[in-house]
Structure formats: structure tokens, C-alpha cells
Design an enzyme around this catalytic site. Structure first.
Site, mmCIF file in Angstrom:
data_model
loop_
_atom_site.group_PDB
_atom_site.id
_atom_site.type_symbol
_atom_site.label_atom_id
_atom_site.label_comp_id
_atom_site.label_asym_id
_atom_site.label_seq_id
_atom_site.Cartn_x
_atom_site.Cartn_y
_atom_site.Cartn_z
ATOM 1 N N GLY A 157 -11.289 3.372 3.094
ATOM 2 C CA GLY A 157 -10.081 3.396 2.358
ATOM 3 C C GLY A 157 -10.195 2.145 1.098
ATOM 4 O O GLY A 157 -9.732 2.227 -0.054
ATOM 5 N N HIS A 204 -13.464 5.259 7.512
ATOM 6 C CA HIS A 204 -12.986 3.890 7.265
ATOM 7 C C HIS A 204 -13.255 3.537 5.944
ATOM 8 O O HIS A 204 -13.807 2.069 5.775
ATOM 9 C CB HIS A 204 -12.926 3.052 8.304
ATOM 10 C CG HIS A 204 -11.992 1.912 8.382
ATOM 11 N ND1 HIS A 204 -11.563 1.023 9.412
ATOM 12 C CD2 HIS A 204 -11.285 1.408 7.371
ATOM 13 C CE1 HIS A 204 -10.645 0.266 9.114
ATOM 14 N NE2 HIS A 204 -10.316 0.252 8.125
ATOM 15 N N ARG A 263 -4.381 2.066 10.732
ATOM 16 C CA ARG A 263 -5.737 1.695 11.933
ATOM 17 C C ARG A 263 -5.576 2.756 12.861
ATOM 18 O O ARG A 263 -4.497 3.415 13.130
ATOM 19 C CB ARG A 263 -5.121 0.195 12.576
ATOM 20 C CG ARG A 263 -5.355 -0.883 11.617
ATOM 21 C CD ARG A 263 -6.807 -1.207 11.328
ATOM 22 N NE ARG A 263 -6.853 -2.438 10.710
ATOM 23 C CZ ARG A 263 -7.321 -2.483 9.230
ATOM 24 N NH1 ARG A 263 -7.056 -1.743 8.506
ATOM 25 N NH2 ARG A 263 -7.380 -3.841 8.575
ATOM 26 N N ARG A 323 15.995 -1.010 3.933
ATOM 27 C CA ARG A 323 16.138 -1.975 2.511
ATOM 28 C C ARG A 323 16.169 -1.055 1.575
ATOM 29 O O ARG A 323 15.983 0.314 1.593
ATOM 30 C CB ARG A 323 15.218 -3.067 2.443
ATOM 31 C CG ARG A 323 13.759 -2.668 2.089
ATOM 32 C CD ARG A 323 12.596 -3.471 1.979
ATOM 33 N NE ARG A 323 11.523 -3.104 1.443
ATOM 34 C CZ ARG A 323 10.456 -2.942 2.139
ATOM 35 N NH1 ARG A 323 10.599 -2.688 3.593
ATOM 36 N NH2 ARG A 323 9.047 -2.184 1.628
ATOM 37 N N ILE A 333 1.047 -1.127 0.036
ATOM 38 C CA ILE A 333 0.079 -0.019 -0.082
ATOM 39 C C ILE A 333 1.000 1.194 -0.131
ATOM 40 O O ILE A 333 0.638 2.376 -0.783
ATOM 41 C CB ILE A 333 -0.900 -0.180 1.158
ATOM 42 C CG1 ILE A 333 -2.184 -1.021 0.840
ATOM 43 C CG2 ILE A 333 -1.756 1.419 1.390
ATOM 44 C CD1 ILE A 333 -2.867 -1.345 2.133
ATOM 45 N N ASP A 388 -8.651 8.477 7.882
ATOM 46 C CA ASP A 388 -9.725 7.312 7.662
ATOM 47 C C ASP A 388 -9.935 6.356 8.710
ATOM 48 O O ASP A 388 -10.958 5.645 8.368
ATOM 49 C CB ASP A 388 -9.172 6.589 6.268
ATOM 50 C CG ASP A 388 -10.101 5.649 5.797
ATOM 51 O OD1 ASP A 388 -11.375 6.227 5.415
ATOM 52 O OD2 ASP A 388 -9.891 4.329 5.333
#
Length: 316
Positions: free
Chosen positions: A281, A279, A232, A176, A152, A255
Site C-alpha cells: 500500500g 503489503h 493490518r 463526528r 487514509i 493488501d
């Protein structure tokens, strides 16, 4: 011999599922209703009802003594993990990587642009028949920090590219290198936060990320910065966020909230500089086609005794 698969989408609406007569799979529809569609002990592949909450998600798990795969239709698995201890060893948990990236990234850009360009004020002005012109910030030339650079987070950066940001900085659990540049570890946040105009949270909710955006995190954000949470609700300390936005020092576009749903009368509803979406998304027209393709692919692999995609963990 047949074995049950519990699906929250009727099997006849999912193209490409293995045929029962060939696979030995019997499809049962359960979308979180009070009554189970069959004996949970006969279920070998459980697809968790989407957006029905943790209580419903885990309710059949203690009785699923034969289950081999638990498949979520969400990118996060935090609503399922409380029930994993009731499962036998060796059960594979898979998430819905590939289903929500486009929709969540779209909403992220929507929240950023709407907040920066003052769209909530324009809507209130339209309701009041007031012409609220002015000079507003642009996303162009801003520095954006993405905290949680999985699929995402990467999709969010894909959509930031045309907006001519000054730079995009990536942070994940561990450092990374990607084709676009370095990904910094979470430990680098104290150094990176003061340099960002927009901070996007797209990290999973884990013990390590619970209240990641606490008072110290938020205090390190530069004055006037925008916090965007599409992860979240509990990734952000709501009390600490309220302290910052009520002072006017930073803004937020979220969201997800903690608590969720946000109850009537909660101060976050009317906090200055806060934009809230409920919420949504992943709740778009893109969800069902992608979810159906995921389930058809996963069950085809399951019927062929192949490793499923998107494995998150196995129970012990």
C-alpha cells in the site's frame, strides 16, 4: 554539544535537514542492520526503519536512554508499541501521517476495481490464451463503507468521488461530522454492514480493532459484498474470512494478511474470490519524497525546540 539522530535514509539524501554545525545534531544511518551505528544512549531522535518488522524496530529502544522523539515512517505504530515500555517517560511517538495517503488510496481503488471487474481472471486467461468475456460488476451505483476514517480513509473517499458510487458511509472510533457528512462510531457497524456492497478496512491496529472483522462482522455483510483490507492483517480474523469466501458468499481483496508474509500452502492463496497484494500500500515511488519532506520538517521543528507534527502519544 552534539546529539545523535538515527535515520534509515542517508542524511545527505534528505534535503532541508538542519545543518549539524547549527543544530548540534549528528546524523547516523541505521536501516536495521545487525550493528548499531553508534551508542543508542546518545540518540535523541530515532526514525524507525521502514517495513523491517517489530523485532528490528524495537531492538535499540531499551538502550535509548536519552531519546526524546521516536518517529515511524508508517501510518501505523503497532510495530513499535511493544517496545515503548522500555523508554523513559516523556518520549514523543510520531507517525507518518501525510506520507502514505496517496499510495494507499490508489491501491485501495486498484483492489476494488480489479476485484469487481474480474481482472485476476483476465490475467489468468491471458496466461492460458483464453478469451474470458462476460458481464462484471461496476463500482458505479455501489454503496461503499469505509471503516477507519482518518487521513487514509479520507483520501480513499477523495478517489471514490469520480466513480459515481451510490453513497459512501464513514466509520471511525467515535462519531463526528465532516465537510462530506457524518462519521459514524464503530458501534454503528452492525446496522451499516448489511447495507454496503464494498467494505474497506483502513483502521489502525489496536486492541479494539484486533479481529474487528470477525465471524459476526463478516456474517452481517450482504451476499456478494467485497471486503477490502488495507489496514493490518490482524484486523481480520483469517479463519472467519476463509469460511465466508470458501462458501462463495462474499469476496475479499487484501493488501495485508494474518499471518504475514502469507506462507506457501496457506489456504487463503487459492480461496475463491480472493485477491491478494503483498503489503504494498505504501511501497511506491511516492514514498521517499514524502518521507524525506516529513523528516526534514520534523527535525527542523525538533532543532527549533518546537512541537513535532503527527504526535500519537507520549510515554509515561
Amino acid at each position: 554539544m552534539t546529539a545523535d539522530v538515527w535515520l534509515p535514509i542517508p542524511a545527505d539524501e534528505i534535503e532541508g535537514l538542519p545543518a549539524p554545525q547549527d543544530s548540534g545534531l549528528r546524523y547516523r544511518f541505521w536501516d536495521g542492520g545487525q550493528d548499531f551505528p553508534a551508542d543508542p544512549a546518545d540518540c535523541v531522535f530515532y526514525v524507525v526503519p521502514y517495513m523491517k518488522g517489530s523485532e528490528i524496530a524495537v531492538r535499540p529502544l531499551p538502550a535509548m536512554t536519552s531519546v526524546r522523539v521516536v518517529q515511524t515512517l508508517s501510518a501505523g505504530i503497532d510495530h513499535v508499541t511493544p517496545g515503548l515500555g522500555a523508554l523513559p517517560p516523556g518520549v514523543t511517538l510520531c507517525n507518518a501521517k501525510g506520507v502514505h495517503e496517496a499510495s494507499t488510496a490508489e491501491l485501495t481503488l486498484t483492489l476494488i476495481l480489479a476485484s469487481l471487474r474480474g481482472v485476476p481472471g483476465f490475467v489468468r486467461g491471458q496466461d492460458a490464451e483464453e478469451w474470458r468475456d462476460g458481464f462484471y460488476p461496476s463500482l458505479a451505483d455501489k454503496s461503499v463503507l469505509i471503516v477507519g476514517y482518518g487521513s487514509i480513509g479520507s483520501a480513499i473517499e477523495d478517489r471514490l468521488v469520480p466513480f459515481e458510487c451510490a453513497r459512501v458511509v464513514r466509520v471511525a472510533r467515535s462519531a463526528r461530522t465532516t465537510a462530506r457528512g457524518p462519521v459514524h462510531a464503530l458501534s454503528a457497524l452492525p446496522r451499516l454492514l448489511p447495507e454496503a456492497d464494498v467494505v474497506v478496512l483502513s483502521t489502525p491496529l489496536t486492541p479494539d480493532t484486533h479481529h474487528l472483522a470477525d465471524a459476526e462482522f463478516l456474517a452481517r455483510m450482504r451476499d456478494g459484498a467485497l471486503l477490502v483490507n488495507v489496514a493490518r492483517g490482524p484486523v481480520v480474523d483469517t479463519k472467519a474470512l476463509l469460511n465466508e469466501v470458501e462458501s462463495g458468499r462474499i469476496r475479499a481483496a487484501v493488501d495485508v494478511t494474518d499471518p504475514e508474509p502469507l506462507p506457501a500452502g496457506h489456504p487463503l492463496w487459492h480461496a475463491p474470490g480472493v485477491l491478494i497484494s503483498p503489503h504494498v500500500g505504501g511501497s511506491t515511488s511516492a514514498f521517499l519524497p514524502r518521507a524525506k519532506r516529513l523528516l526534514a520538517g520534523q527535525l527542523t521543528r525538533f532543532a527549533g525546540h518546537e512541537e513535532p507534527h503527527n504526535v500519537v502519544l507520549r510515554t509515561e
